[in-house]
Design an enzyme around this catalytic site. Structure first.
Site, short mmCIF file in Angstrom:
data_model
loop_
_atom_site.label_atom_id
_atom_site.label_comp_id
_atom_site.label_asym_id
_atom_site.label_seq_id
_atom_site.Cartn_x
_atom_site.Cartn_y
_atom_site.Cartn_z
N PRO F 10 0.72 -0.93 0.03
CA PRO F 10 0.09 -0.27 0.05
C PRO F 10 0.87 1.06 0.06
O PRO F 10 2.40 1.53 0.60
CB PRO F 10 -0.77 -0.30 1.51
CG PRO F 10 -0.45 -1.08 2.09
CD PRO F 10 0.76 -2.51 1.15
N ASN F 11 0.23 2.04 -0.67
CA ASN F 11 0.61 3.50 -1.17
C ASN F 11 2.33 3.94 -1.77
O ASN F 11 2.83 4.53 -2.03
CB ASN F 11 1.02 4.29 1.04
CG ASN F 11 0.16 4.42 0.87
OD1 ASN F 11 -0.88 5.15 0.55
ND2 ASN F 11 -0.25 3.61 2.10
N ARG F 18 5.52 11.91 -3.13
CA ARG F 18 5.59 11.91 -1.48
C ARG F 18 6.19 12.03 -0.75
O ARG F 18 6.63 10.76 -1.17
CB ARG F 18 3.91 11.83 -0.83
CG ARG F 18 2.54 11.83 -2.29
CD ARG F 18 2.33 12.71 -2.01
NE ARG F 18 0.94 13.91 -2.65
CZ ARG F 18 0.32 15.05 -2.95
NH1 ARG F 18 0.58 15.23 -1.98
NH2 ARG F 18 -0.64 14.86 -3.53
N TYR F 23 11.36 9.01 1.33
CA TYR F 23 12.03 8.22 0.17
C TYR F 23 12.60 8.22 -1.16
O TYR F 23 12.42 7.41 -2.03
CB TYR F 23 10.03 7.78 0.15
CG TYR F 23 9.95 6.89 0.57
CD1 TYR F 23 9.67 6.10 1.80
CD2 TYR F 23 8.66 7.79 1.92
CE1 TYR F 23 8.86 5.50 2.55
CE2 TYR F 23 7.34 6.92 2.68
CZ TYR F 23 8.35 6.52 3.54
OH TYR F 23 7.57 6.05 4.31
N ASN F 72 7.07 -5.68 -0.90
CA ASN F 72 7.83 -4.37 0.14
C ASN F 72 6.26 -4.33 0.77
O ASN F 72 5.03 -3.89 0.02
CB ASN F 72 8.23 -3.24 -0.45
CG ASN F 72 8.09 -2.23 -0.04
OD1 ASN F 72 7.53 -2.28 1.55
ND2 ASN F 72 8.89 -1.27 -0.02
N ALA F 75 2.60 -0.66 4.46
CA ALA F 75 2.54 -0.87 6.15
C ALA F 75 1.96 -2.01 6.53
O ALA F 75 1.67 -3.01 7.51
CB ALA F 75 1.05 0.06 6.08
N GLU F 96 11.75 -9.98 1.23
CA GLU F 96 11.07 -9.04 2.24
C GLU F 96 12.19 -7.50 1.66
O GLU F 96 12.83 -7.81 2.60
CB GLU F 96 10.87 -9.69 3.79
CG GLU F 96 10.11 -8.22 3.59
CD GLU F 96 9.72 -8.18 5.74
OE1 GLU F 96 9.74 -9.51 5.44
OE2 GLU F 96 9.27 -6.88 6.37
N HIS F 98 12.65 -3.43 2.25
CA HIS F 98 12.06 -2.05 2.80
C HIS F 98 12.60 -0.79 2.57
O HIS F 98 13.77 -1.02 1.93
CB HIS F 98 11.55 -1.74 4.08
CG HIS F 98 10.73 -3.27 4.80
ND1 HIS F 98 9.32 -2.58 5.27
CD2 HIS F 98 10.44 -4.14 5.56
CE1 HIS F 98 9.12 -3.86 5.52
NE2 HIS F 98 10.15 -4.49 5.32
N ARG F 105 12.16 3.86 13.02
CA ARG F 105 11.52 4.33 13.14
C ARG F 105 10.11 4.13 14.02
O ARG F 105 10.52 3.90 15.50
CB ARG F 105 10.70 4.27 11.41
CG ARG F 105 11.48 4.51 10.81
CD ARG F 105 10.44 4.47 9.17
NE ARG F 105 9.43 5.40 8.89
CZ ARG F 105 8.41 5.37 8.03
NH1 ARG F 105 8.71 3.68 6.93
NH2 ARG F 105 7.36 6.26 7.86
#
Lengths: 143, 143, 143, 143, 143, 143, 143, 143, 143, 143, 143, 143
Positions: F10-11, F18, F23, F72, F75, F96, F98, F105
């Site tokens: 997601p996103n 953004r 990022y 990835n 969320a 996996e 990121h 974080r």
């Protein structure tokens, strides 16, 4: 003259060279000089050590004949049962100091394994923490 | 001359009268006298207050025009968000002191709500904690 | 005309004077004026209090004959069972408001002891939280 | 005219039809109408969506050109990092509302993953939570 | 004649007036009368206080010359380290009582900060908790 | 030629548009192109998907005939047992990745539900995390 | 040529000799050779160290003049605040690698004290974790 | 004839095709056939759905006119407040079933968000869990 | 005459024989005699039991025809859901007593499984706890 | 003859010299002599080491050719993943011993990181713990 | 014919006599009759026991020659490691049943010590839980 | 001759008959014989008991006139405050033994309620744990 063992824990050799915004520009040598002068004025001698090795610090505490210990355990504050046990076994009056305010930093730094076996703890006054600490310790030893 | 506000939290009016084995035989008046002398020697004045009322302490902090605060929050160390917020709102340099070593006592005393908003904390040196504290505070204010 | 008791908890007397970056430049007097006008427009009267004393707030709640309570418990949000019990004992419809977004701050501010006994909670809209709160309360009382 | 995106999370399509003792007899259509009127009075337009799909809500937030978001995330309040990240990535001012008082319900409803990235949160005023929320949002956007 | 200090904590002035289904219809005055009579029968005198102020209760304990303390700390049971410290500093035999059964209520009421420094605790018997408490206290003082 | 399924959670469709400070400025299309070229050089083909829907990702994993998965989960890393179960059920080697360092974080991002069923995890290297990930995966599949 | 310091933590000298089912048959010497070749191809030099002593690793980090650090902290990942502080004090870009997938092992291995101060972390790809790690590090340093 | 809605959560479409050692060799179609026959024998009809989408399951529950629900929420058992709320809002008698014994698996599978709003839960009997579940449900509905 | 069942839990047969510094020199027989006399004076009869067996206590509660229960569950206070369920199932008014102050002992003794299903709890008054307890119970039964 | 490596952790060099009320008057040399004699009687040889350095102990375990290890990890019991990993990597049968009863001391001493990889653990018998430990180890090795 | 041991834990002898609103009006005898008939129809015999004694249940499990066990451990579900160990030691297929839905009750009832060693668990269907349980067990044993 | 009471807790009657891979093939009778012989050689007598009943074990400890107790509390290690209290009340020197290494098993077995009141604990050496235990106990009693 009574002797005070001054122990600087891991990474304190970098004082004044790294992260000066947090820890200030004083070097360890400079701080030791001030501690030594304060001791001298009160008729105490000082022995200084800095080590990044938990075992070295335990060795030193085990062998010392000092009357008091001034220790900034740095990272080992939060992880070393061995240093705690050494202090506890020797039973020499000990003052724990921290340059930064450990209670204003990450959560894991809020817990000291050393504090329960120390006379007391001083945290957050920069170089001054050492000078206040040796003052407290000499005051106690002189009683 | 700069003024330092010295705040004694709940039950400290009993100092020297109760639990003398833990807190010593010094009375609060005696301690205040020594603090005052130390301040005077460094050209600071002191204003003293002792209160068992959280609200009184918050009121005082909110209204003070002092340059620094020396506080032994006693029981409120562990429960008062209001005093923390007052200190934080005023932004006056603050030193937190404790007579006993709070880290060698019950678990609930190991957590200070005040420490994260103070310059630093001094714990465990009896009456001496106050004297070390005002020393640290004057040193900071004098910089 | 029905009366609304407006309670401002600890340190809110400093509004507009301290930490204006967080809490804005409005003073408590200014906010109260706006709340009062909003009430008047809807045929309610307001009684205002601000106190740094948990006990004063409990006293006031215990004695009030208001039809509704608008409260910003500030620091006592997180520590006062006494205020919660007072609200619960009186059973007067209550709206809890916060100037800042308490859920975007330190973890200990995420827990409100008051919310479970209030009609509802409004958090994060600055001065506007009060105006939304009195709107919600008058709306409820007018039903 | 600025646009506000109004998002209703899972199960809110059942409003007014189920559990009316808790959520009241207003339908979602009725609530949307009132929100729309309030917006219109203030020269805002509204776009409404209701979805039971976390992904749909994330899609919508990602693509919207609205100036503000009014969201009742319902069940996703407590479980959706994806919606939080979407709101955070877009950075559009967002107000979170809840019909019931989530702090008076089961423990798992006391934690909102959304609140830390919202302007603020309004909880517990039934249909009125939405109207207060859009008021807060328009007020913020109009500043 | 030995004196017993009877302390009623916050909101207990509302007894018999509010939440009578939980706390019964007895007023505080009525309860005090019965406590006083029980004391008189055993040649004790009583001094009564009720306060919503933590600080007042701490003040009173600090200054009292009573031989025993009967206290219903109410909300402060769960939040007041200051009252605990006052009781501990004075060392006067203390009995803690509660009208309702605190162990059958919300989780945060299951923890008493006072109990560890009291002789014992009596919880759940309504007005009778006080009468049992003074009986226990007089019995202890009379030994 | 063996196929690798590349899944963006997601996103991630907002990449490069953004929060570019966090990022980076690379778009998802740009990243996919680089991944594809790397695969091609090693005689693998890639199939790409991005979805904000947990269910879509579960559907895709359930139906794929790929030899390896590069994911990835964004969320969903922290909330999706369903994706974990899908990966576990299919048993296809999975890496996996990121973009940001999830361990630097918020606390809730430190826990991955996916990692225990993956070959390994790569976190913190921006776009490079994907390229390292496909390298690791192709290396494993080529063994 | 820029230098990369490659640090192998405790027990990694046993690689290829013990628990070959978990860690594989590659020896540390073999791995170092491959790392060195990869560095050379990109015009970096490497300095290698393996130590079972937390203090040695802290010493080395404190004194190094390397441009980047590639570290497999092994057991110290989970227990060493001292190594974390050393890395943080020096501020040299650091990549953390693990041979096994630490998230598929005992719970205490899921928490890395090092990760929050590293650029990123690579876990689970056997020997390949090192090669991916130096790739990531050189890529970062070359930017 | 009363209708029963049979919901299969994420990844259950893979039944009989994957991880047959854990979940057995029965396909979902085969299981549905047996459930349907059991229902028919008792004069119930069944409607079947399988979805990997939390939102689809919430949609279906919201719209169904079934008299009872038999649900294997699979991964959503542990993460979906939305499905819980849907079941709770509709108030249709629901039986929760699991093929494997969730209490003999990873810790995070021991907690069901669904169970508190279901009639009961059946876990661990493979395909038989469904048949026992529909038996329990029909028995309840027939009372 | 109404009957009261007096239950002494495990190890209370040792009263007056062991650990007399903690539990006093009164034997169980002596205490029972005093309880019996107190009951008689108020027209109640008593039935006494002491058992080290959780099951015996559950059996007895299940079969008793007493009007009230006075129980010192001793060790089972903290571990027996079975005794709690027996008391809850029978619904006979029950008073829980403890000789020592359980809140001044080890942490695991601070939690009573029995208290939530009792009228109230009396803890810390030695033998007197029983006499206060029967007083409270008779008072309740006589209402 | 098979060899047993006997490892004494930090501060054990102080045995018999410090805290003799807790640890007894036996020196480490004396204890080693008794261990050696016991070994000799059973045709085993012993190699002894004492170190305050975690790294030294890890080094020694990594290099030893002993058939069994008898270890008193002292403070490292609770903090050293490195020693645990060393023992686990070598797979040599290991017995863990403690002079004092670690379960009757501070809470942080109740958790051993070593025990899960040892054959077994012996705690609380003073010097005798070592003799029981070598007995257990020789018995195991001789099977 | 294979035998099934049916065990009813503490307080189940009160079934149908107490708390009938929760547990229904069926007596244990009535339930056993229905279980027995169901068994008979499938060519199994049953042996029934009810005990309030953990030890009796452990004794029985240890000595039984049954082919399967149907157990409602009641209160011991949450506290008995001994019954768990007995079931685990014997290794006889076991089904755990509960009359009420334990997941809709107090938090301490959500954890079963028995479930991890049982085939499966059935909870919440009243008397029917037993009948479903024996069905599941016979089905398993007949395979 | 001094007597030692040897207590075997629940399920230990199954030793040598069940789970022989974990607990070995020795029967309890065989182990008792070896314990008895070891005692005899040192001029001690033994009394043996095995019980699955917590209450029986408490009864026995309460009544014994033994000089020492050797106990394998098995499952009651983790759940019995009653046995702990019995041992504590009697004050007879006690050694706790376990056949398996409880620290290498499920988390709930890592906590012993008995250890804090025992001389020491021996865990993990199979039958040998008993022989080491009686050795330790006789050694202590003989001092």
């Amino acid at each position: 003259m009574k002797k005070i063992l001054v122990i600087h824990g891991p990474n304190l050799d970098l004082l004044g060279k790294r992260e000066t915004d947090i820890y200030g520009r004083e070097t360890l040598a400079g701080i030791n000089e001030e501690i030594g002068e304060s001791a001298k004025r009160n008729n105490f001698t000082c022995e200084f050590m800095q080590s990044n090795h938990e075992g070295d610090i335990v060795d030193k505490i085990g062998k010392t004949d000092a009357s008091g210990i001034l220790i900034n355990p740095a990272a080992y504050t939060h992880t070393s049962v061995a240093i705690r046990d050494a202090l506890s076994a020797k039973g020499i009056p000990t003052v724990e100091v921290h340059i930064s305010n450990i209670y204003a930093r990450e959560g894991f730094r809020h817990k000291s394994l050393i504090a329960p076996v120390a006379l007391g703890q001083i945290s957050g006054f920069g170089k001054r923490s050492y000078l206040l600490g040796i003052d407290a310790l000499m005051n106690f030893l002189g009683e």
